[in-house]
Design a protein around this motif. Structure first.
Motif, PDB file in Angstrom:
ATOM      1  N   VAL A 213      -8.043 -11.597   4.298  1.00 21.50           N
ATOM      2  CA  VAL A 213      -8.019 -10.011   2.859  1.00 21.50           C
ATOM      3  C   VAL A 213      -8.695 -10.429   1.774  1.00 21.50           C
ATOM      4  O   VAL A 213      -8.182 -11.376   1.743  1.00 21.50           O
ATOM      5  N   ASN A 214      -8.569  -9.351   1.248  1.00 29.53           N
ATOM      6  CA  ASN A 214      -9.688  -9.341  -0.112  1.00 29.53           C
ATOM      7  C   ASN A 214      -8.057  -9.350  -1.388  1.00 29.53           C
ATOM      8  O   ASN A 214      -7.413  -8.550  -1.300  1.00 29.53           O
TER       9      ASN A 214
ATOM     10  N   VAL B  46       0.611  -1.274  -0.168  1.00 27.31           N
ATOM     11  CA  VAL B  46      -0.061   0.070   0.168  1.00 27.31           C
ATOM     12  C   VAL B  46       1.193   1.183  -0.039  1.00 27.31           C
ATOM     13  O   VAL B  46       1.126   2.067  -0.830  1.00 27.31           O
ATOM     14  N   ASN B  47       2.180   0.851   0.730  1.00 30.36           N
ATOM     15  CA  ASN B  47       2.838   2.858   0.942  1.00 30.36           C
ATOM     16  C   ASN B  47       3.748   1.899   2.131  1.00 30.36           C
ATOM     17  O   ASN B  47       4.116   1.753   3.161  1.00 30.36           O
TER      18      ASN B  47
ATOM     19  N   GLY C 277      -7.633  -1.044   0.662  1.00 27.44           N
ATOM     20  CA  GLY C 277      -8.463  -1.410  -0.804  1.00 27.44           C
ATOM     21  C   GLY C 277      -9.529  -3.249  -0.391  1.00 27.44           C
ATOM     22  O   GLY C 277      -9.971  -3.556  -0.410  1.00 27.44           O
ATOM     23  N   PHE C 278      -8.262  -4.086   0.370  1.00 27.94           N
ATOM     24  CA  PHE C 278      -8.329  -5.205   1.039  1.00 27.94           C
ATOM     25  C   PHE C 278      -8.889  -5.125   2.395  1.00 27.94           C
ATOM     26  O   PHE C 278      -8.188  -6.205   2.659  1.00 27.94           O
TER      27      PHE C 278
ATOM     28  N   TYR D  51      -4.026   4.168   9.074  1.00 23.98           N
ATOM     29  CA  TYR D  51      -3.469   4.592   7.640  1.00 23.98           C
ATOM     30  C   TYR D  51      -3.216   3.483   6.335  1.00 23.98           C
ATOM     31  O   TYR D  51      -4.312   3.804   5.322  1.00 23.98           O
ATOM     32  N   LEU D  52      -2.726   2.689   6.268  1.00 31.04           N
ATOM     33  CA  LEU D  52      -2.341   1.950   5.253  1.00 31.04           C
ATOM     34  C   LEU D  52      -3.665   1.354   5.380  1.00 31.04           C
ATOM     35  O   LEU D  52      -3.863   0.540   4.522  1.00 31.04           O
TER      36      LEU D  52
END
Lengths: 114, 239
Positions: free
Chosen positions: B224-225, B86-87, B170-171, B164-165
């Protein structure tokens, strides 16, 4: 015993306990490095086993010191003897290094990892 | 000799991270239980008597504190692998914060070990009377609490990049990210209040920390997705 000396003695003993706390982290570290040495197989795998055992011994020693100090005093210094494996690993690395080809194979495979 | 040619599945990372993280909850409550049952505020002699009578419990409390920190290291590594796509910088920040808190929290246990040295010090600390030794015990217990407040700064801070992550992932459900950030604020308020306003009891963390229970529960139960995770993982690297 004078009070300042008594306090000084207490802090010396506390310092030794501090060292034992840090040994917990070191024991986990030895376990992990020993596992890696065994798994990656580019140096004598027995050293990995010995190192992992020494890590376990350090952990047992530390937790025994905190939970049951009377029992722990029986363990020491025998339980710290496997720590000689740390020296053996260092000597092996200097004297024999690693199997470079196997190391390169692992490194290349490792590139695929995130 | 097997070599790793594929990444660890994000579902495996999620479940390992969640399972390890969940073990911290009973360990943390155990520590709270030990201190609440043994410490008698304002009464040094009673506290000393309790600790001596339940010394094994007190010692187990110390060991729990150390174990929590060790488990934290493995939790954050699994979370790093999970959330890095993610980041990466934020994921790294999360790791850095918790790793800084780890030795602080571990060394803080010296204050509780000092209590045991004092209570068993009748011969080695012969310059002091037993009453004097028992009177110093609350000082070290209070120092221990303040040490927890200092470590608590990092227990709060690592939740911010984590939240934040999760928000940006999104998952994972965004609400978990919000709860984690609320947890961050709670820990920071409680830690800073303990140092700045020691007479004002602020126990907000008990209400705000639930993100730290729900997030690992989700990781273990729902994972998770994976599709969304792979999208992030395969996207070109950005900070």
């Amino acid at each position: 015993m004078e009070q300042p000396q008594a306090l000084a003695f207490m802090f010396l003993k506390l310092h030794a306990q501090g060292y034992t706390i840090s040994m917990v982290l070191f024991g986990v570290y030895n376990l992990l490095v020993g596992y890696l040495i065994f798994r990656l197989n580019f140096m004598l795998r027995t050293l990995g086993v010995l190192l992992a055992i020494s890590g376990l011994c350090y952990l047992v020693n530390c937790f025994a010191t905190f939970i049951a100090p009377a029992f722990a005093s029986h363990l020491s210094p025998w339980i710290l003897i496997p720590g000689i494996s740390e020296l053996l690993v260092a000597v092996w690395l200097v004297a024999f290094g690693v199997n470079v080809q196997r190391w390169r194979e692992q490194a290349a495979a490792g590139e695929a990892l995130p | 000799m097997t070599t790793h040619t594929t990444e660890t599945s994000p579902l495996v990372n999620a479940r390992v991270a969640g399972a390890l993280y969940l073990t911290l909850v009973p360990l943390g409550f155990f520590m709270l239980y030990v201190s609440s049952s043994l410490v008698v505020p304002g009464n040094a002699a009673a506290t000393a008597a309790h600790i001596l009578a339940s010394e094994s419990l007190f010692r187990l409390g110390i060991v729990s504190a150390l174990l929590i920190q060790i488990v934290n290291i493995f939790v954050v590594l699994a979370l790093y692998r999970l959330l890095k796509p993610v980041n990466q910088n934020m994921a790294l920040l999360m790791v850095i914060f918790i790793l800084l808190g780890t030795p602080i929290a571990m060394l803080n246990e010296l204050n509780q070990l000092a209590v045991l040295l004092l209570l068993h010090g009748t011969d080695t600390l012969a310059g002091f009377t037993t009453d004097q030794l028992q009177a110093i015990v609350p000082l070290f217990l209070d120092l221990h609490q303040l040490g927890i407040s200092i470590a608590g700064i990092f227990w709060g801070l690592w939740l911010f990049p984590m939240g934040y992550l999760v928000l940006k992932s999104g998952f994972l459900p965004r609400i978990l990210g919000v709860l984690l950030i609320i947890g961050c604020v709670g820990y920071l308020i409680e830690s800073l209040a303990a140092i700045l306003f020691p007479n004002f009891e602020v126990n907000i963390a008990l209400f705000t920390f639930w993100g730290e229970v729900l997030f690992p529960l989700w990781l273990v139960i729902r994972g998770v997705n994976v599709e969304q995770w792979k999208e992030h993982a395969l996207a070109p690297r950005s900070t």
